[in-house]
Design a protein around this motif. Sequence first.
Motif, PDB file in Angstrom:
ATOM      1  N   HIS A   7     -10.249 -28.479  -6.368  1.00 14.90           N
ATOM      2  CA  HIS A   7     -10.380 -27.025  -6.278  1.00 14.90           C
ATOM      3  C   HIS A   7     -10.481 -26.536  -4.834  1.00 14.90           C
ATOM      4  CE1 HIS A   7     -14.505 -28.443  -5.977  1.00 14.90           C
ATOM      5  NE2 HIS A   7     -14.814 -27.287  -5.403  1.00 14.90           N
ATOM      6  N   ILE A   8     -10.694 -27.438  -3.877  1.00 17.69           N
ATOM      7  CA  ILE A   8     -10.767 -27.067  -2.455  1.00 17.69           C
ATOM      8  C   ILE A   8      -9.342 -26.915  -1.930  1.00 17.69           C
ATOM      9  CG2 ILE A   8     -11.498 -27.830  -0.163  1.00 17.69           C
ATOM     10  CD1 ILE A   8     -13.751 -29.359  -1.531  1.00 17.69           C
ATOM     11  N   PRO A   9      -9.016 -25.801  -1.254  1.00 16.51           N
ATOM     12  CA  PRO A   9      -7.652 -25.609  -0.753  1.00 16.51           C
ATOM     13  C   PRO A   9      -7.271 -26.691   0.254  1.00 16.51           C
ATOM     14  CG  PRO A   9      -9.104 -23.850   0.020  1.00 16.51           C
ATOM     15  CD  PRO A   9      -9.902 -24.701  -0.886  1.00 16.51           C
ATOM     16  N   ALA A  10      -5.994 -27.071   0.219  1.00 14.68           N
ATOM     17  CA  ALA A  10      -5.512 -28.148   1.087  1.00 14.68           C
ATOM     18  C   ALA A  10      -4.495 -27.632   2.090  1.00 14.68           C
ATOM     19  CB  ALA A  10      -4.885 -29.254   0.247  1.00 14.68           C
ATOM     20  N   ALA A  11      -4.487 -28.244   3.267  1.00  5.77           N
ATOM     21  CA  ALA A  11      -3.501 -27.927   4.287  1.00  5.77           C
ATOM     22  C   ALA A  11      -2.155 -28.509   3.881  1.00  5.77           C
ATOM     23  CB  ALA A  11      -3.941 -28.498   5.627  1.00  5.77           C
ATOM     24  N   LYS A  12      -1.090 -27.836   4.275  1.00  2.23           N
ATOM     25  CA  LYS A  12       0.249 -28.331   3.985  1.00  2.23           C
ATOM     26  C   LYS A  12       0.452 -29.626   4.764  1.00  2.23           C
ATOM     27  CE  LYS A  12       3.429 -25.289   3.431  1.00  2.23           C
ATOM     28  NZ  LYS A  12       4.469 -24.267   3.651  1.00  2.23           N
ATOM     29  N   ALA A  13       0.880 -30.686   4.076  1.00  2.00           N
ATOM     30  CA  ALA A  13       0.991 -31.998   4.707  1.00  2.00           C
ATOM     31  C   ALA A  13       2.387 -32.584   4.532  1.00  2.00           C
ATOM     32  CB  ALA A  13      -0.033 -32.957   4.115  1.00  2.00           C
ATOM     33  N   LYS A  14       2.780 -33.425   5.479  1.00  2.00           N
ATOM     34  CA  LYS A  14       4.061 -34.113   5.407  1.00  2.00           C
ATOM     35  C   LYS A  14       3.938 -35.303   4.455  1.00  2.00           C
ATOM     36  CE  LYS A  14       4.816 -32.981  10.223  1.00  2.00           C
ATOM     37  NZ  LYS A  14       3.541 -32.280  10.409  1.00  2.00           N
ATOM     38  N   PRO A  15       5.038 -35.691   3.801  1.00  2.00           N
ATOM     39  CA  PRO A  15       4.977 -36.864   2.920  1.00  2.00           C
ATOM     40  C   PRO A  15       4.601 -38.124   3.709  1.00  2.00           C
ATOM     41  CG  PRO A  15       7.031 -35.662   2.622  1.00  2.00           C
ATOM     42  CD  PRO A  15       6.346 -35.060   3.796  1.00  2.00           C
ATOM     43  N   LEU A  16       3.847 -38.984   3.114  1.00  2.00           N
ATOM     44  CA  LEU A  16       3.396 -40.281   3.632  1.00  2.00           C
ATOM     45  C   LEU A  16       2.382 -40.193   4.766  1.00  2.00           C
ATOM     46  CD1 LEU A  16       6.732 -42.301   3.619  1.00  2.00           C
ATOM     47  CD2 LEU A  16       4.936 -42.311   1.903  1.00  2.00           C
ATOM     48  N   VAL A  17       2.631 -39.433   5.816  1.00  2.00           N
ATOM     49  CA  VAL A  17       1.711 -39.415   6.952  1.00  2.00           C
ATOM     50  C   VAL A  17       0.676 -38.306   6.854  1.00  2.00           C
ATOM     51  CG1 VAL A  17       3.292 -40.525   8.546  1.00  2.00           C
ATOM     52  CG2 VAL A  17       3.291 -38.048   8.364  1.00  2.00           C
ATOM     53  N   ARG A  35      -8.623 -23.401   9.264  1.00  2.00           N
ATOM     54  CA  ARG A  35      -9.729 -22.467   9.021  1.00  2.00           C
ATOM     55  C   ARG A  35      -9.217 -21.034   8.886  1.00  2.00           C
ATOM     56  NH1 ARG A  35     -15.098 -21.795  12.722  1.00  2.00           N
ATOM     57  NH2 ARG A  35     -16.096 -20.291  11.376  1.00  2.00           N
ATOM     58  N   ALA A  36      -8.230 -20.661   9.692  1.00  2.00           N
ATOM     59  CA  ALA A  36      -7.666 -19.309   9.617  1.00  2.00           C
ATOM     60  C   ALA A  36      -6.897 -19.101   8.312  1.00  2.00           C
ATOM     61  CB  ALA A  36      -6.756 -19.066  10.813  1.00  2.00           C
ATOM     62  N   ARG A  37      -6.155 -20.119   7.865  1.00  2.00           N
ATOM     63  CA  ARG A  37      -5.341 -19.974   6.656  1.00  2.00           C
ATOM     64  C   ARG A  37      -6.108 -20.220   5.371  1.00  2.00           C
ATOM     65  NH1 ARG A  37      -1.666 -23.871   6.193  1.00  2.00           N
ATOM     66  NH2 ARG A  37      -2.314 -24.989   8.029  1.00  2.00           N
ATOM     67  N   LEU A  38      -7.035 -21.192   5.387  1.00  2.00           N
ATOM     68  CA  LEU A  38      -7.653 -21.647   4.140  1.00  2.00           C
ATOM     69  C   LEU A  38      -9.117 -21.279   3.994  1.00  2.00           C
ATOM     70  CD1 LEU A  38      -6.066 -25.193   4.211  1.00  2.00           C
ATOM     71  CD2 LEU A  38      -5.277 -23.236   2.891  1.00  2.00           C
ATOM     72  N   GLY A  39      -9.763 -20.860   5.066  1.00  2.00           N
ATOM     73  CA  GLY A  39     -11.180 -20.501   4.995  1.00  2.00           C
ATOM     74  C   GLY A  39     -12.073 -21.584   5.567  1.00  2.00           C
ATOM     75  N   GLU A  40     -13.359 -21.436   5.337  1.00  2.00           N
ATOM     76  CA  GLU A  40     -14.361 -22.347   5.913  1.00  2.00           C
ATOM     77  C   GLU A  40     -14.275 -23.772   5.373  1.00  2.00           C
ATOM     78  OE1 GLU A  40     -16.894 -21.844   8.190  1.00  2.00           O
ATOM     79  OE2 GLU A  40     -15.980 -19.915   8.644  1.00  2.00           O
ATOM     80  N   VAL A  41     -13.918 -23.922   4.110  1.00  2.00           N
ATOM     81  CA  VAL A  41     -13.870 -25.248   3.466  1.00  2.00           C
ATOM     82  C   VAL A  41     -12.415 -25.554   3.128  1.00  2.00           C
ATOM     83  CG1 VAL A  41     -14.657 -26.633   1.516  1.00  2.00           C
ATOM     84  CG2 VAL A  41     -16.168 -24.912   2.506  1.00  2.00           C
ATOM     85  N   TYR A  42     -11.928 -26.712   3.569  1.00  2.00           N
ATOM     86  CA  TYR A  42     -10.539 -27.086   3.302  1.00  2.00           C
ATOM     87  C   TYR A  42     -10.390 -28.600   3.310  1.00  2.00           C
ATOM     88  CZ  TYR A  42     -10.394 -27.581   8.367  1.00  2.00           C
ATOM     89  OH  TYR A  42     -10.657 -27.938   9.654  1.00  2.00           O
ATOM     90  N   ARG A  43      -9.253 -29.081   2.776  1.00  2.00           N
ATOM     91  CA  ARG A  43      -8.942 -30.510   2.747  1.00  2.00           C
ATOM     92  C   ARG A  43      -7.761 -30.796   3.658  1.00  2.00           C
ATOM     93  NH1 ARG A  43      -6.868 -32.168  -2.471  1.00  2.00           N
ATOM     94  NH2 ARG A  43      -6.319 -29.993  -2.761  1.00  2.00           N
TER      95      ARG A  43
END
Length: 63
Positions: A7-17, A35-43
Amino acid sequence: MAHPLSHIPAAKAKPLVGNTLDLLRDSYGLHRDCRARLGEVYRVHVLGRCAWRCPLPMRWNTC
């Protein structure tokens, strides 16, 4: 069953790395952007693992 932290928002990540290269290039910039895009709590996904970040509350008084 869903992961307990899904349920914690995640940063956009590249495959594998994941976010590993972004973290190595500019760790503070990654934190600032997430922090700017997802808020105080993010993955983020670093070195193949999921990590999460949240601010620590200030519960003590320095007076």
